[in-house]
Design a protein around this motif. Structure first.
Motif, PDB file in Angstrom:
ATOM      1  N   ASN A   1       0.827  -1.210   0.000  1.00 58.78           N
ATOM      2  CA  ASN A   1       0.000   0.000   0.000  1.00 58.78           C
ATOM      3  C   ASN A   1       0.859   1.257   0.000  1.00 58.78           C
ATOM      4  O   ASN A   1       0.513   2.269  -0.619  1.00 58.78           O
ATOM      5  N   ALA A   2       2.013   1.218   0.669  1.00 57.50           N
ATOM      6  CA  ALA A   2       2.919   2.367   0.663  1.00 57.50           C
ATOM      7  C   ALA A   2       3.538   2.559  -0.713  1.00 57.50           C
ATOM      8  O   ALA A   2       3.664   3.691  -1.207  1.00 57.50           O
ATOM      9  N   ARG A   3       3.912   1.456  -1.369  1.00 59.51           N
ATOM     10  CA  ARG A   3       4.484   1.557  -2.710  1.00 59.51           C
ATOM     11  C   ARG A   3       3.465   2.131  -3.687  1.00 59.51           C
ATOM     12  O   ARG A   3       3.782   2.991  -4.519  1.00 59.51           O
ATOM     13  N   SER A   4       2.221   1.679  -3.583  1.00 61.43           N
ATOM     14  CA  SER A   4       1.169   2.181  -4.472  1.00 61.43           C
ATOM     15  C   SER A   4       0.924   3.666  -4.232  1.00 61.43           C
ATOM     16  O   SER A   4       0.735   4.435  -5.184  1.00 61.43           O
ATOM     17  N   ARG A   5       0.916   4.073  -2.961  1.00 62.19           N
ATOM     18  CA  ARG A   5       0.685   5.480  -2.642  1.00 62.19           C
ATOM     19  C   ARG A   5       1.791   6.363  -3.215  1.00 62.19           C
ATOM     20  O   ARG A   5       1.530   7.421  -3.802  1.00 62.19           O
ATOM     21  N   ILE A   6       3.043   5.925  -3.037  1.00 59.85           N
ATOM     22  CA  ILE A   6       4.178   6.716  -3.518  1.00 59.85           C
ATOM     23  C   ILE A   6       4.134   6.871  -5.037  1.00 59.85           C
ATOM     24  O   ILE A   6       4.369   7.956  -5.584  1.00 59.85           O
ATOM     25  N   LEU A   7       3.818   5.795  -5.743  1.00 52.26           N
ATOM     26  CA  LEU A   7       3.714   5.874  -7.193  1.00 52.26           C
ATOM     27  C   LEU A   7       2.592   6.814  -7.617  1.00 52.26           C
ATOM     28  O   LEU A   7       2.732   7.596  -8.562  1.00 52.26           O
ATOM     29  N   GLU A   8       1.458   6.735  -6.929  1.00 54.98           N
ATOM     30  CA  GLU A   8       0.332   7.593  -7.283  1.00 54.98           C
ATOM     31  C   GLU A   8       0.674   9.060  -7.037  1.00 54.98           C
ATOM     32  O   GLU A   8       0.312   9.937  -7.833  1.00 54.98           O
ATOM     33  N   GLU A   9       1.371   9.352  -5.944  1.00 59.02           N
ATOM     34  CA  GLU A   9       1.789  10.734  -5.680  1.00 59.02           C
ATOM     35  C   GLU A   9       2.727  11.230  -6.781  1.00 59.02           C
ATOM     36  O   GLU A   9       2.660  12.398  -7.198  1.00 59.02           O
ATOM     37  N   PHE A  10       3.580  10.351  -7.277  1.00 55.69           N
ATOM     38  CA  PHE A  10       4.496  10.722  -8.354  1.00 55.69           C
ATOM     39  C   PHE A  10       3.715  10.978  -9.645  1.00 55.69           C
ATOM     40  O   PHE A  10       3.970  11.945 -10.370  1.00 55.69           O
ATOM     41  N   ARG A  11       2.742  10.118  -9.932  1.00 52.14           N
ATOM     42  CA  ARG A  11       1.929  10.314 -11.134  1.00 52.14           C
ATOM     43  C   ARG A  11       1.122  11.613 -11.068  1.00 52.14           C
ATOM     44  O   ARG A  11       0.962  12.311 -12.067  1.00 52.14           O
ATOM     45  N   GLN A  12       0.594  11.925  -9.882  1.00 51.38           N
ATOM     46  CA  GLN A  12      -0.262  13.093  -9.732  1.00 51.38           C
ATOM     47  C   GLN A  12       0.510  14.388  -9.501  1.00 51.38           C
ATOM     48  O   GLN A  12      -0.088  15.460  -9.478  1.00 51.38           O
ATOM     49  N   GLY A  13       1.811  14.305  -9.303  1.00 49.93           N
ATOM     50  CA  GLY A  13       2.613  15.503  -9.122  1.00 49.93           C
ATOM     51  C   GLY A  13       2.817  15.921  -7.686  1.00 49.93           C
ATOM     52  O   GLY A  13       3.420  16.967  -7.422  1.00 49.93           O
ATOM     53  N   GLY A  14       2.323  15.123  -6.730  1.00 55.61           N
ATOM     54  CA  GLY A  14       2.578  15.432  -5.330  1.00 55.61           C
ATOM     55  C   GLY A  14       4.053  15.366  -5.002  1.00 55.61           C
ATOM     56  O   GLY A  14       4.560  16.119  -4.169  1.00 55.61           O
ATOM     57  N   THR A  15       4.762  14.447  -5.649  1.00 56.06           N
ATOM     58  CA  THR A  15       6.218  14.424  -5.618  1.00 56.06           C
ATOM     59  C   THR A  15       6.713  14.519  -7.058  1.00 56.06           C
ATOM     60  O   THR A  15       6.069  14.024  -7.981  1.00 56.06           O
ATOM     61  N   THR A  16       7.859  15.145  -7.238  1.00 50.30           N
ATOM     62  CA  THR A  16       8.397  15.331  -8.586  1.00 50.30           C
ATOM     63  C   THR A  16       9.646  14.502  -8.845  1.00 50.30           C
ATOM     64  O   THR A  16      10.043  14.334  -9.996  1.00 50.30           O
ATOM     65  N   THR A  17      10.246  14.008  -7.771  1.00 49.97           N
ATOM     66  CA  THR A  17      11.440  13.167  -7.907  1.00 49.97           C
ATOM     67  C   THR A  17      11.202  11.846  -7.185  1.00 49.97           C
ATOM     68  O   THR A  17      10.874  11.836  -5.996  1.00 49.97           O
ATOM     69  N   LEU A  18      11.347  10.755  -7.901  1.00 48.21           N
ATOM     70  CA  LEU A  18      11.192   9.421  -7.336  1.00 48.21           C
ATOM     71  C   LEU A  18      12.572   8.800  -7.198  1.00 48.21           C
ATOM     72  O   LEU A  18      13.327   8.713  -8.173  1.00 48.21           O
ATOM     73  N   VAL A  19      12.933   8.391  -5.990  1.00 47.20           N
ATOM     74  CA  VAL A  19      14.213   7.731  -5.734  1.00 47.20           C
ATOM     75  C   VAL A  19      13.928   6.244  -5.586  1.00 47.20           C
ATOM     76  O   VAL A  19      13.202   5.835  -4.669  1.00 47.20           O
ATOM     77  N   ALA A  20      14.476   5.436  -6.485  1.00 45.43           N
ATOM     78  CA  ALA A  20      14.029   4.045  -6.572  1.00 45.43           C
ATOM     79  C   ALA A  20      15.184   3.074  -6.715  1.00 45.43           C
ATOM     80  O   ALA A  20      16.245   3.410  -7.244  1.00 45.43           O
ATOM     81  N   THR A  21      14.949   1.863  -6.243  1.00 43.29           N
ATOM     82  CA  THR A  21      15.833   0.739  -6.545  1.00 43.29           C
ATOM     83  C   THR A  21      15.295   0.051  -7.790  1.00 43.29           C
ATOM     84  O   THR A  21      14.366   0.544  -8.435  1.00 43.29           O
ATOM     85  N   ASN A  22      15.836  -1.084  -8.140  1.00 40.19           N
ATOM     86  CA  ASN A  22      15.428  -1.774  -9.360  1.00 40.19           C
ATOM     87  C   ASN A  22      13.979  -2.231  -9.352  1.00 40.19           C
ATOM     88  O   ASN A  22      13.483  -2.712 -10.366  1.00 40.19           O
ATOM     89  N   VAL A  23      13.295  -2.100  -8.210  1.00 37.60           N
ATOM     90  CA  VAL A  23      11.889  -2.470  -8.176  1.00 37.60           C
ATOM     91  C   VAL A  23      11.095  -1.660  -9.198  1.00 37.60           C
ATOM     92  O   VAL A  23      10.051  -2.093  -9.671  1.00 37.60           O
ATOM     93  N   ALA A  24      11.585  -0.467  -9.574  1.00 39.23           N
ATOM     94  CA  ALA A  24      10.883   0.371 -10.541  1.00 39.23           C
ATOM     95  C   ALA A  24      11.525   0.355 -11.919  1.00 39.23           C
ATOM     96  O   ALA A  24      11.073   1.053 -12.810  1.00 39.23           O
ATOM     97  N   ALA A  25      12.578  -0.441 -12.096  1.00 44.74           N
ATOM     98  CA  ALA A  25      13.329  -0.374 -13.345  1.00 44.74           C
ATOM     99  C   ALA A  25      12.573  -0.968 -14.517  1.00 44.74           C
ATOM    100  O   ALA A  25      12.811  -0.615 -15.663  1.00 44.74           O
ATOM    101  N   ARG A  26      11.659  -1.862 -14.253  1.00 38.63           N
ATOM    102  CA  ARG A  26      10.873  -2.435 -15.331  1.00 38.63           C
ATOM    103  C   ARG A  26       9.393  -2.368 -14.992  1.00 38.63           C
ATOM    104  O   ARG A  26       8.999  -2.523 -13.850  1.00 38.63           O
ATOM    105  N   GLY A  27       8.606  -2.155 -16.002  1.00 41.18           N
ATOM    106  CA  GLY A  27       7.173  -2.338 -15.842  1.00 41.18           C
ATOM    107  C   GLY A  27       6.418  -1.173 -15.263  1.00 41.18           C
ATOM    108  O   GLY A  27       5.200  -1.174 -15.302  1.00 41.18           O
ATOM    109  N   ILE A  28       7.098  -0.160 -14.725  1.00 41.26           N
ATOM    110  CA  ILE A  28       6.390   0.976 -14.154  1.00 41.26           C
ATOM    111  C   ILE A  28       6.207   2.019 -15.236  1.00 41.26           C
ATOM    112  O   ILE A  28       7.174   2.568 -15.749  1.00 41.26           O
ATOM    113  N   HIS A  29       4.956   2.306 -15.565  1.00 44.16           N
ATOM    114  CA  HIS A  29       4.688   3.302 -16.593  1.00 44.16           C
ATOM    115  C   HIS A  29       4.158   4.566 -15.938  1.00 44.16           C
ATOM    116  O   HIS A  29       3.075   4.569 -15.358  1.00 44.16           O
TER     117      HIS A  29
END
Length: 496
Positions: free
Chosen positions: A290-318
């Motif tokens: 649920n935390a991962r989903s929230r963080i991604l949604e905030e990034f999509r909606q512009g609540g955050t502008t910089t996403l700091v990620a490990t390889n968990v986001a390297a594939r498949g995240i659009h």
């Protein structure tokens, strides 16, 4: 020589969806969503899939693979699925990719009266079991959690007509193929297989020969082709100035993804960026779903502008309009470089990829980019240099610390998801539900910490445990502090 090498690059132009043989209702549903023309990977593979052929496909990241296998699964005719017996199956390596595939297919499935649902680690096992009992036409799953449901009798694969494997090479890299084989052995042998992979290295090639029958092969681009619409730069920095350079890059306009090696580095860098005034969020496998989903949604909606990620986001995240990808440390593996870079310049757009390189990393970086087929322009930069601003849009951060949102509020002050770490703490990058009865969402390799850091290795996937763990049951979000749940019977077209 692999089948991809034998067939060469398939030359296919975009085509109207109504020319591919899809059911009229499905074409109308696509039109209602503003999608009338298929991408080349879709135009190449959908007719063969609808014709009943096994399909082996390769397309660069952002090429539209989700609908390439998703539309044929939704085109299934006949009665709805029986309880516990899905008719279509999609296996994916990560929870985020499962969610993305499900979200892409749900609106189309609804128009057809079909149900698409996902089962992944880190979420309630019993709720997933209840969903399966109600009947699921197309099931999107990670291998570990689906294996758990099969063992518990809450999912039966004997009526699956079409099976799609997405990002098969990543499933191999993450150690999932033994589980994938176990699941494919339970699917009817005369069922159809659709497999998409960037490469056919080793185990994936064996999977193709073992489970696919005379597959038609479509290879729209070699792996290095995904770099064509990107500008690549190596920014030569000193270790002392690196943090200031990152803060200025993070303060730029537009969406930015910064990739790091470990979850600890992701959290640490995010705290420093927020202290400098950058609206940053950390994404890694140590966070509950649920935390991962929230963080991604905030990034999509512009609540955050910089996403700091490990390889968990390297594939498949659009995420649309990611204009800059930053490798905070040069990745060792050229495949990691390409797939991280692929978060920008998606679906024909352009983007910039920069790698911060210190003097001691130059030689290794040159060797890695040569293998990846990338030519990165080298530029020496300091925090206030105009060249840094020109290449990345870097600017002076505000210096006003971005505070964590209050409990129950979103970053912009509205009511929203809970902030902070997942309940029950984090157990390394293995993350997710600790015990769900199966061997786990992550076996084998992951992102290990660099030498010198103590503690457990850093894993980019999820792990669900091994065995019954003597009555600990199904853990909803990490360690013992998380909510405990008993296991049953035991104490717009997405260009992805």
């Amino acid at each position: 020589m692999s089948l991809f090498d034998q067939v060469g690059v398939t030359a296919v132009d975009p085509a109207p969806f109504d020319s591919l043989g899809l059911p009229e209702r499905l074409v109308r549903a696509l039109g209602d969503l503003g999608m009338t023309e298929a991408f080349p990977i879709q135009a190449a593979t959908i007719p063969d899939a609808l014709g009943g052929r096994d399909v082996l496909g390769r397309g660069q990241t952002g090429s539209g693979k989700t609908l390439a296998f998703g539309l044929p699964l939704l085109a299934m005719q006949g009665s709805s699925a029986r309880p516990l017996h899905p008719r279509g199956l999609v296996l994916v390596p990560t929870r985020e990719l499962a969610t993305q595939v499900t979200d892409s297919l749900k609106p189309l499935a609804k128009a057809l009266g079909l149900y698409v649902r996902e089962v992944v680690g880190g979420m309630s096992f019993s709720r997933q079991a209840d969903t399966l009992r109600r009947g699921v036409d197309v099931l999107v799953a990670t291998p570990g959690r689906l294996s758990d449901h099969v063992r518990q009798g809450t999912c039966v694969l004997s009526e699956v007509e079409r099976t799609a494997l997405d990002e098969a090479d990543q499933m191999a890299d993450m150690g999932f193929l033994p589980q994938v084989r176990e699941l494919l052995d339970l699917v009817p042998a005369d069922g159809q297989r659709l497999l998409f992979s960037a490469t056919l290295d080793g185990d994936v090639d064996k999977l193709v020969h073992e489970y696919m029958t005379d597959p038609v092969v479509h290879s729209l681009a070699p792996p290095a082709a995904s770099v064509d619409s990107m500008d690549h730069h190596q920014l030569l920095v000193t270790a002392e100035q690196k943090q200031d350079v990152l803060a200025r890059i993070g303060a730029r306009e537009g969406r930015t993804i910064m990739f790091v090696r470990t979850k600890h580095h992701a959290d640490r860098l995010t705290r420093k960026l927020r202290a400098a005034g950058v609206r940053a969020g950390a994404l890694h496998g140590g966070k509950a779903q649920n935390a991962r989903s929230r963080i991604l949604e905030e990034f999509r909606q512009g609540g955050t502008t910089t996403l700091v990620a490990t390889n968990v986001a390297a594939r498949g995240i659009h995420v649309d309009d990611v204009s800059l990808v930053v490798h905070v440390e040069p990745p060792a593996d050229p495949k990691d470089y390409l797939h991280r870079a692929g978060r920008t310049a998606r679906a024909g757009a352009t983007g910039t990829v920069v790698t911060l390189v210190t003097d001691d990393q130059k030689r290794a970086f040159r060797a890695m980019t040569a293998k990846a087929g990338v030519e990165a322009t080298a530029t020496k930069v300091a925090p206030a240099d105009e060249e840094l601003a020109r290449l990345t849009g870097a600017r002076e951060p505000s210096g006003i610390a971005v505070t964590e949102p209050k409990r129950g509020e979103s970053p912009r002050g509205g009511r929203g998801s809970r902030s902070g770490a997942p309940r029950g703490g984090e157990r390394g990058e293995r993350g997710g539900a600790r015990n769900s009865g199966g061997r786990g969402e992550q076996r084998g390799r992951g992102e290990r910490r660099p030498q010198g850091e103590r503690g457990r290795g850093d894993w980019s996937g999820e792990r669900t445990g091994r065995g019954d763990q003597r009555g600990r049951g199904d853990w909803g979000g990490g360690r013992r502090g998380g909510s405990r749940q008993q296991r049953p019977g035991r104490s717009r077209q997405s260009a992805s």
